[in-house]
Design an enzyme around this catalytic site. Structure first.
Site, PDB file in Angstrom:
ATOM      1  N   LYS A  39      -3.923  -0.669  -8.266  1.00  0.00           N
ATOM      2  CA  LYS A  39      -3.815  -2.121  -8.418  1.00  0.00           C
ATOM      3  C   LYS A  39      -4.413  -2.619  -9.733  1.00  0.00           C
ATOM      4  O   LYS A  39      -5.482  -2.163 -10.151  1.00  0.00           O
ATOM      5  CB  LYS A  39      -4.506  -2.779  -7.229  1.00  0.00           C
ATOM      6  CG  LYS A  39      -4.538  -4.285  -7.218  1.00  0.00           C
ATOM      7  CD  LYS A  39      -3.180  -4.934  -7.398  1.00  0.00           C
ATOM      8  CE  LYS A  39      -2.135  -4.451  -6.423  1.00  0.00           C
ATOM      9  NZ  LYS A  39      -0.750  -4.803  -6.846  1.00  0.00           N
ATOM     10  N   GLY A  51       0.870  -1.178   0.000  1.00  0.00           N
ATOM     11  CA  GLY A  51       0.000   0.000   0.000  1.00  0.00           C
ATOM     12  C   GLY A  51       0.906   1.227   0.000  1.00  0.00           C
ATOM     13  O   GLY A  51       1.820   1.335   0.832  1.00  0.00           O
ATOM     14  N   ALA A  52       0.655   2.138  -0.946  1.00  0.00           N
ATOM     15  CA  ALA A  52       1.622   3.217  -1.192  1.00  0.00           C
ATOM     16  C   ALA A  52       2.001   4.016   0.063  1.00  0.00           C
ATOM     17  O   ALA A  52       3.199   4.178   0.357  1.00  0.00           O
ATOM     18  CB  ALA A  52       1.097   4.139  -2.293  1.00  0.00           C
ATOM     19  N   ASP A  62      -1.801   4.518  -6.346  1.00  0.00           N
ATOM     20  CA  ASP A  62      -0.349   4.438  -6.127  1.00  0.00           C
ATOM     21  C   ASP A  62       0.380   5.658  -6.680  1.00  0.00           C
ATOM     22  O   ASP A  62       1.424   6.051  -6.172  1.00  0.00           O
ATOM     23  CB  ASP A  62       0.229   3.174  -6.762  1.00  0.00           C
ATOM     24  CG  ASP A  62       0.366   2.095  -5.717  1.00  0.00           C
ATOM     25  OD1 ASP A  62      -0.675   1.601  -5.250  1.00  0.00           O
ATOM     26  OD2 ASP A  62       1.510   1.789  -5.329  1.00  0.00           O
TER      27      ASP A  62
HETATM   28  O1  MRU Z   1       0.544  -4.035  -4.554  1.00  0.00           O
HETATM   29  P1  MRU Z   1      -0.089  -3.310  -3.406  1.00  0.00           P
HETATM   30  O2  MRU Z   1      -0.890  -4.195  -2.496  1.00  0.00           O
HETATM   31  O3  MRU Z   1       0.915  -2.472  -2.664  1.00  0.00           O
HETATM   32  O4  MRU Z   1      -1.130  -2.310  -4.097  1.00  0.00           O
HETATM   33  C1  MRU Z   1      -1.830  -1.416  -3.295  1.00  0.00           C
HETATM   34  C2  MRU Z   1      -2.826  -0.604  -4.014  1.00  0.00           C
HETATM   35  O5  MRU Z   1      -3.007  -0.729  -5.191  1.00  0.00           O
HETATM   36  C3  MRU Z   1      -3.546   0.424  -3.202  1.00  0.00           C
HETATM   37  O6  MRU Z   1      -4.820   0.673  -3.734  1.00  0.00           O
HETATM   38  C4  MRU Z   1      -2.756   1.735  -3.194  1.00  0.00           C
HETATM   39  O7  MRU Z   1      -1.427   1.544  -2.850  1.00  0.00           O
HETATM   40  C5  MRU Z   1      -3.360   2.732  -2.267  1.00  0.00           C
HETATM   41  S1  MRU Z   1      -3.204   2.276  -0.586  1.00  0.00           S
HETATM   42  C6  MRU Z   1      -3.924   3.490   0.353  1.00  0.00           C
END
Ligand code: MRU
Length: 344
Positions: A247, A46-47, A236
């Site tokens: 994602k 999660g970013a 992200d």
């Molecule tokens: O690969 P990940 O699980 O890190 O992907 C996360 C996402 O796509 C989230 O939607 C994004 O990072 C936002 S988290 C607040």
């Protein structure tokens, strides 16, 4: 809610998101290399959470340094910085957090190793604390977009586990629930790594927010049947024109939402906006290991030698996005983020 990440006694402790929901176990990182590997292996993901982890990782990198070694602290800083920066290329918050840490380092340059360490830890703690506050504000700005009785579809996990606390997309849901609204969340399972099934459902269950799990392929049909009121996802990286990387699968959800007249919102802190990018065409998309697609929860589900594509993110063009919910308010199209025409 348990914290996603915490600084404890010269180390960084994270809940191991690979193991959820079947096991709630914590990983302790004592070195910056361990933090970098935890980010790469998605112990933490999660970013915003990745950014916080990297900031603490940089502090850990400084702990073993000794002033008398004669080596340049500058080159140590660059080595640690570069290793952490290499972990997950799409998450803008990773680079944003590291840039903040660099600025803190430069402000304290020449004050001695002890003072630099103290300043870096203070900055990393501030990044963590501010993220939790930011998410509360995203919730305040977004909650009125959700009507009482609404069914909210979300993709992946943009919740407390993806941030310091509260979440972005799930923060908006939490804020609407705190207003007394009855909300049901539809969670896309989110292949290949099942963040929706494993993480979103887990954290909503902890909060007693009703959740319905669907496979990614079901979302369009439920929208067509009028069962989804609104879609809210995280991000992200967001370009100035509003194009949004999130994602893999988010783009398909957005197109289906438009086709079916369902509003599609992105909830993210302004630190996710990459103001150097005019549009989404140059957002770096992380390619992950083929095993993640060949396997489900570590179990092979296909021919072992099959060729695989595994882009971890896609880019949703701004034209599909009804609004971007940030801590500074909701931006509407046409997006001109960071241009001075918006209040950001
Ligand atoms: O690969 P990940 O699980 O890190 O992907 C996360 C996402 O796509 C989230 O939607 C994004 O990072 C936002 S988290 C607040």
């Amino acid at each position: 809610m348990l914290p996603t990440i915490a600084w404890r006694n010269h180390s960084v402790v994270m809940i191991d998101q690979r193991k959820l929901p079947s096991q709630e176990v914590y990983v302790r990182c004592r070195t910056y290399i361990q933090v970098a590997q935890a980010i790469e292996k998605m112990v933490i993901r999660g970013a915003p959470a990745i950014g916080i982890a990297a900031a603490y990782g940089l502090v850990l990198g400084f702990l073993p340094l000794r002033a008398e070694t004669g080596r340049s602290i500058e080159s140590d800083f660059e080595r640690i910085y570069r290793r952490l920066e290499r972990t997950r290329p799409t998450a803008r918050n990773l680079f944003w957090a590291l840039e903040r840490m660099r600025a803190a380092y430069e402000r304290n340059r020449g004050l001695g190793l002890r003072a630099t360490r103290t300043a870096l830890l203070a900055e990393a703690s501030a990044i963590e604390r501010e993220d939790a506050e930011t998410n509360r504000m995203i919730g305040v700005h977004g909650r009125d977009l959700i009507a009482d009785g609404a069914a909210v579809l979300t993709h992946c996990n943009a919740g407390a586990l993806a941030t310091a606390a509260y979440g972005t997309a799930l923060g908006v849901v939490r804020a609407a629930v705190e207003q007394g609204k009855k909300i049901q969340v539809f969670a896309d399972e989110t292949r290949p790594l099942l963040q929706g099934a494993r993480l979103t459902v887990w954290e909503l269950a902890k909060d007693g927010i009703p959740a319905v799990l669907i496979t990614d392929t079901m979302a369009g049909w439920l929208m067509r049947k009028g069962e989804i009121s609104v879609v809210i996802v995280g991000a992200d990286r967001i370009a100035r024109n509003g194009d949004t990387a999130n994602k893999i699968g988010t783009y398909s959800v957005a197109v289906l939402a438009k086709e079916n007249g369902v509003p599609f919102y992105v909830a993210a802190p302004t630190s996710t906006i990459d103001t150097r990018l005019e549009d989404g065409s140059r957002i770096p998309i992380e390619a992950r290991k083929p095993e993640e697609v060949r396997e489900v929860c570590g179990r092979l589900v296909t021919v072992p030698s099959v060729e695989v594509r595994n882009p971890a993110f896609d880019v949703t063009p701004a034209k599909y996005i009804s609004g971007i919910i940030t801590e500074r308010g909701v931006f509407r199209p046409p997006y001109q983020l960071g241009s001075g025409r918006t209040n950001f």
